[in-house]
Design a protein around this motif. Sequence first.
Motif, PDB file in Angstrom:
ATOM      1  N   ASP A  43       0.638  -1.229  -0.012  1.00 19.81           N
ATOM      2  CA  ASP A  43       0.087  -0.021  -0.005  1.00 19.81           C
ATOM      3  C   ASP A  43       0.701   1.069  -0.050  1.00 19.81           C
ATOM      4  OD1 ASP A  43      -1.807   1.789   0.253  1.00 19.81           O
ATOM      5  OD2 ASP A  43      -2.625   1.508   2.293  1.00 19.81           O
ATOM      6  N   PHE A  44       0.778   1.922  -1.101  1.00 20.07           N
ATOM      7  CA  PHE A  44       1.565   3.319  -1.162  1.00 20.07           C
ATOM      8  C   PHE A  44       1.574   4.257  -0.178  1.00 20.07           C
ATOM      9  CE2 PHE A  44       2.874   7.221  -3.026  1.00 20.07           C
ATOM     10  CZ  PHE A  44       4.325   7.145  -3.312  1.00 20.07           C
ATOM     11  N   GLU A  45       0.284   4.303   0.434  1.00 25.39           N
ATOM     12  CA  GLU A  45      -0.093   5.230   1.197  1.00 25.39           C
ATOM     13  C   GLU A  45       0.328   5.103   2.498  1.00 25.39           C
ATOM     14  OE1 GLU A  45      -2.025   7.763   0.596  1.00 25.39           O
ATOM     15  OE2 GLU A  45      -2.019   7.334  -1.490  1.00 25.39           O
ATOM     16  N   SER A  46       0.957   3.759   2.874  1.00 23.50           N
ATOM     17  CA  SER A  46       1.460   3.529   4.138  1.00 23.50           C
ATOM     18  C   SER A  46       2.911   3.792   4.329  1.00 23.50           C
ATOM     19  CB  SER A  46       1.068   2.048   4.600  1.00 23.50           C
ATOM     20  OG  SER A  46      -0.305   2.059   4.768  1.00 23.50           O
ATOM     21  N   ARG A  47       3.419   4.346   2.976  1.00 28.89           N
ATOM     22  CA  ARG A  47       4.840   4.455   3.012  1.00 28.89           C
ATOM     23  C   ARG A  47       5.222   5.868   3.151  1.00 28.89           C
ATOM     24  NH1 ARG A  47       5.636   1.758  -2.959  1.00 28.89           N
ATOM     25  NH2 ARG A  47       4.216  -0.155  -2.642  1.00 28.89           N
ATOM     26  N   GLU A  48       6.538   6.129   3.940  1.00 27.87           N
ATOM     27  CA  GLU A  48       6.881   7.570   3.906  1.00 27.87           C
ATOM     28  C   GLU A  48       6.053   8.257   4.878  1.00 27.87           C
ATOM     29  OE1 GLU A  48      10.184   8.542   3.190  1.00 27.87           O
ATOM     30  OE2 GLU A  48      10.313   6.440   2.050  1.00 27.87           O
ATOM     31  N   VAL A  49       5.829   7.920   6.197  1.00 27.40           N
ATOM     32  CA  VAL A  49       5.061   8.607   7.005  1.00 27.40           C
ATOM     33  C   VAL A  49       5.696   9.144   7.923  1.00 27.40           C
ATOM     34  CG1 VAL A  49       2.945   7.983   8.665  1.00 27.40           C
ATOM     35  CG2 VAL A  49       3.204   6.669   6.717  1.00 27.40           C
ATOM     36  N   LYS A  50       5.332  10.274   8.819  1.00 23.49           N
ATOM     37  CA  LYS A  50       6.171  10.879   9.584  1.00 23.49           C
ATOM     38  C   LYS A  50       5.607  10.532  11.045  1.00 23.49           C
ATOM     39  CE  LYS A  50       7.524  15.758  10.866  1.00 23.49           C
ATOM     40  NZ  LYS A  50       7.504  17.074  10.568  1.00 23.49           N
ATOM     41  N   VAL A  51       6.696  10.098  11.739  1.00 21.44           N
ATOM     42  CA  VAL A  51       6.649   9.654  13.058  1.00 21.44           C
ATOM     43  C   VAL A  51       7.245  10.550  13.873  1.00 21.44           C
ATOM     44  CG1 VAL A  51       6.668   7.906  14.935  1.00 21.44           C
ATOM     45  CG2 VAL A  51       6.093   7.420  12.306  1.00 21.44           C
ATOM     46  N   GLY A  52       6.660  11.687  14.885  1.00 19.24           N
ATOM     47  CA  GLY A  52       7.277  12.639  15.419  1.00 19.24           C
ATOM     48  C   GLY A  52       8.233  13.594  14.394  1.00 19.24           C
ATOM     49  N   SER A  53       9.403  13.626  14.818  1.00 18.43           N
ATOM     50  CA  SER A  53      10.303  14.685  13.808  1.00 18.43           C
ATOM     51  C   SER A  53      10.964  13.643  12.721  1.00 18.43           C
ATOM     52  CB  SER A  53      11.161  15.319  14.513  1.00 18.43           C
ATOM     53  OG  SER A  53      11.934  14.326  15.328  1.00 18.43           O
ATOM     54  N   PHE A  54      10.544  12.490  12.375  1.00 20.27           N
ATOM     55  CA  PHE A  54      11.344  11.505  11.707  1.00 20.27           C
ATOM     56  C   PHE A  54      10.151  10.988  10.504  1.00 20.27           C
ATOM     57  CE2 PHE A  54      13.873  11.335  15.170  1.00 20.27           C
ATOM     58  CZ  PHE A  54      15.392  11.588  14.856  1.00 20.27           C
ATOM     59  N   VAL A  55      10.813  10.549   9.548  1.00 17.72           N
ATOM     60  CA  VAL A  55       9.745   9.859   8.503  1.00 17.72           C
ATOM     61  C   VAL A  55      10.342   8.411   8.432  1.00 17.72           C
ATOM     62  CG1 VAL A  55       9.108   9.858   6.294  1.00 17.72           C
ATOM     63  CG2 VAL A  55       9.490  12.175   6.971  1.00 17.72           C
ATOM     64  N   ALA A  56       9.170   7.587   8.837  1.00 18.01           N
ATOM     65  CA  ALA A  56       9.354   6.229   8.595  1.00 18.01           C
ATOM     66  C   ALA A  56       8.960   5.504   7.334  1.00 18.01           C
ATOM     67  CB  ALA A  56       8.526   5.569   9.684  1.00 18.01           C
ATOM     68  N   ASP A  57       9.650   4.656   6.994  1.00 18.23           N
ATOM     69  CA  ASP A  57       9.751   3.886   5.618  1.00 18.23           C
ATOM     70  C   ASP A  57       8.218   3.414   5.671  1.00 18.23           C
ATOM     71  OD1 ASP A  57      12.263   4.286   4.483  1.00 18.23           O
ATOM     72  OD2 ASP A  57      12.783   2.658   5.632  1.00 18.23           O
ATOM     73  N   ILE A  58       7.772   2.650   6.447  1.00 20.24           N
ATOM     74  CA  ILE A  58       6.258   2.331   6.505  1.00 20.24           C
ATOM     75  C   ILE A  58       5.774   2.251   7.782  1.00 20.24           C
ATOM     76  CG2 ILE A  58       5.120  -0.129   6.199  1.00 20.24           C
ATOM     77  CD1 ILE A  58       7.393  -0.921   4.614  1.00 20.24           C
ATOM     78  N   VAL A  59       4.511   2.577   7.813  1.00 20.16           N
ATOM     79  CA  VAL A  59       3.709   2.770   8.956  1.00 20.16           C
ATOM     80  C   VAL A  59       2.299   2.035   8.654  1.00 20.16           C
ATOM     81  CG1 VAL A  59       2.277   3.910  10.993  1.00 20.16           C
ATOM     82  CG2 VAL A  59       4.649   4.684   9.970  1.00 20.16           C
ATOM     83  N   GLY A  60       2.302   0.851   9.221  1.00 19.67           N
ATOM     84  CA  GLY A  60       1.026   0.011   8.978  1.00 19.67           C
ATOM     85  C   GLY A  60       0.334  -0.828  10.126  1.00 19.67           C
ATOM     86  N   GLU A  61      -0.321  -1.801   9.595  1.00 13.54           N
ATOM     87  CA  GLU A  61      -1.011  -2.723  10.796  1.00 13.54           C
ATOM     88  C   GLU A  61       0.053  -3.486  11.592  1.00 13.54           C
ATOM     89  OE1 GLU A  61      -1.960  -6.446   7.808  1.00 13.54           O
ATOM     90  OE2 GLU A  61      -3.816  -5.117   8.548  1.00 13.54           O
ATOM     91  N   ASN A  62       1.301  -3.516  11.066  1.00  7.46           N
ATOM     92  CA  ASN A  62       2.217  -4.494  11.618  1.00  7.46           C
ATOM     93  C   ASN A  62       3.219  -3.360  12.368  1.00  7.46           C
ATOM     94  OD1 ASN A  62       1.596  -7.123  10.927  1.00  7.46           O
ATOM     95  ND2 ASN A  62       2.628  -6.507   8.934  1.00  7.46           N
ATOM     96  N   GLY A  63       2.905  -2.309  12.410  1.00  9.47           N
ATOM     97  CA  GLY A  63       3.562  -1.095  13.179  1.00  9.47           C
ATOM     98  C   GLY A  63       4.672  -0.260  12.347  1.00  9.47           C
ATOM     99  N   ILE A  64       5.872  -0.016  12.655  1.00 11.99           N
ATOM    100  CA  ILE A  64       6.756   0.603  11.831  1.00 11.99           C
ATOM    101  C   ILE A  64       7.750  -0.280  11.435  1.00 11.99           C
ATOM    102  CG2 ILE A  64       8.465   2.571  12.049  1.00 11.99           C
ATOM    103  CD1 ILE A  64       7.002   3.819  14.268  1.00 11.99           C
ATOM    104  N   ILE A  65       8.072  -0.173  10.090  1.00 11.89           N
ATOM    105  CA  ILE A  65       9.277  -0.935   9.637  1.00 11.89           C
ATOM    106  C   ILE A  65       9.844   0.023   8.612  1.00 11.89           C
ATOM    107  CG2 ILE A  65       9.640  -2.487   7.546  1.00 11.89           C
ATOM    108  CD1 ILE A  65       7.022  -3.762   7.819  1.00 11.89           C
ATOM    109  N   GLU A  66      11.247  -0.128   9.237  1.00 16.57           N
ATOM    110  CA  GLU A  66      12.378   0.837   8.952  1.00 16.57           C
ATOM    111  C   GLU A  66      13.291  -0.079   8.021  1.00 16.57           C
ATOM    112  OE1 GLU A  66      14.170   4.509   8.487  1.00 16.57           O
ATOM    113  OE2 GLU A  66      12.017   3.864   9.134  1.00 16.57           O
ATOM    114  N   ILE A  67      13.587   0.364   6.733  1.00 18.07           N
ATOM    115  CA  ILE A  67      14.335  -0.460   5.945  1.00 18.07           C
ATOM    116  C   ILE A  67      15.811   0.061   5.898  1.00 18.07           C
ATOM    117  CG2 ILE A  67      14.720  -1.769   3.471  1.00 18.07           C
ATOM    118  CD1 ILE A  67      11.642  -1.337   3.548  1.00 18.07           C
TER     119      ILE A  67
END
Length: 262
Positions: A43-67
């Motif tokens: 899901d493209f909409e779940s990629r590059e999501v801001k968390v606090g002052s940082f951008v996470a690669d993925i934020v989805g149903e499995n939490g945050i995924i950082e590659i």
Amino acid sequence: MIDTERFLQARKEALGRVGGAGGIGTLSEKALHAALKSYYEPDFESREVKVGSFVADIVGENGIIEIQTRGFDRLDRKLDVFLEAARVTVVYPVVPKRGLCWVDPETDEIFEKRKSPKKGAAYDVFPELYKIKNQLMHPNFRLCIPLLEVTDYKYLDGYGKQKKLRATRGERIPEALLDEVICESRWDYLNLLPEDLPEPFTTKTLAKAMRRSQTQAQCAANVLYSMGVLERVGKEKNAYLYVKKQEEENLTKDFYPWLPEA
């Protein structure tokens, strides 16, 4: 369980974005990173999501995924924020099967692919884990190591007659997902060690079993000892002797970490 079909689709999407093997390295996001991001979150909409002052690669149903396709040098500050927000999976690819292609920088001609002697293994993650070892025991931390077949592209713009010395690196193109290693509990990290490792062992013995430098072996022993899954049982000259702890021995301490040592 790995999904080969989904990985090939993610690879296709990533190569479409970077324009294939030609024009390698022209975009800020590399093909390997893009393919893994597409694989772990279609899901493209779940990629590059801001968390606090940082951008996470993925934020989805499995939490945050950082590659992390390179090193963990700047990961600790992100993790401090991410681990307090959600479950975090750090994805670190390792390449046990590698091909190499050389590219003419003037004509973009790609020369015949050959097999590279470099073979990665899951324990190659230990020097990176050393940089974040204080966060490995956080209950929200999880490690995923995809084992990949990759083709490396390098430009013939270096030194020497063949122009290969210190040549510019281009893209790393993922070809196949071979397997996946998951570490959820601290005991899972023991599975990263070579199967034929004798006990007790020193870091010199470990380096020999890993076919890596003693510095890398020292990183591995340091990380696993700090996690409480290796035990020092003496010395051989000036070197510590290590054995793997049994998981059952520490169940009480895992559930009641405030109890004093016996």
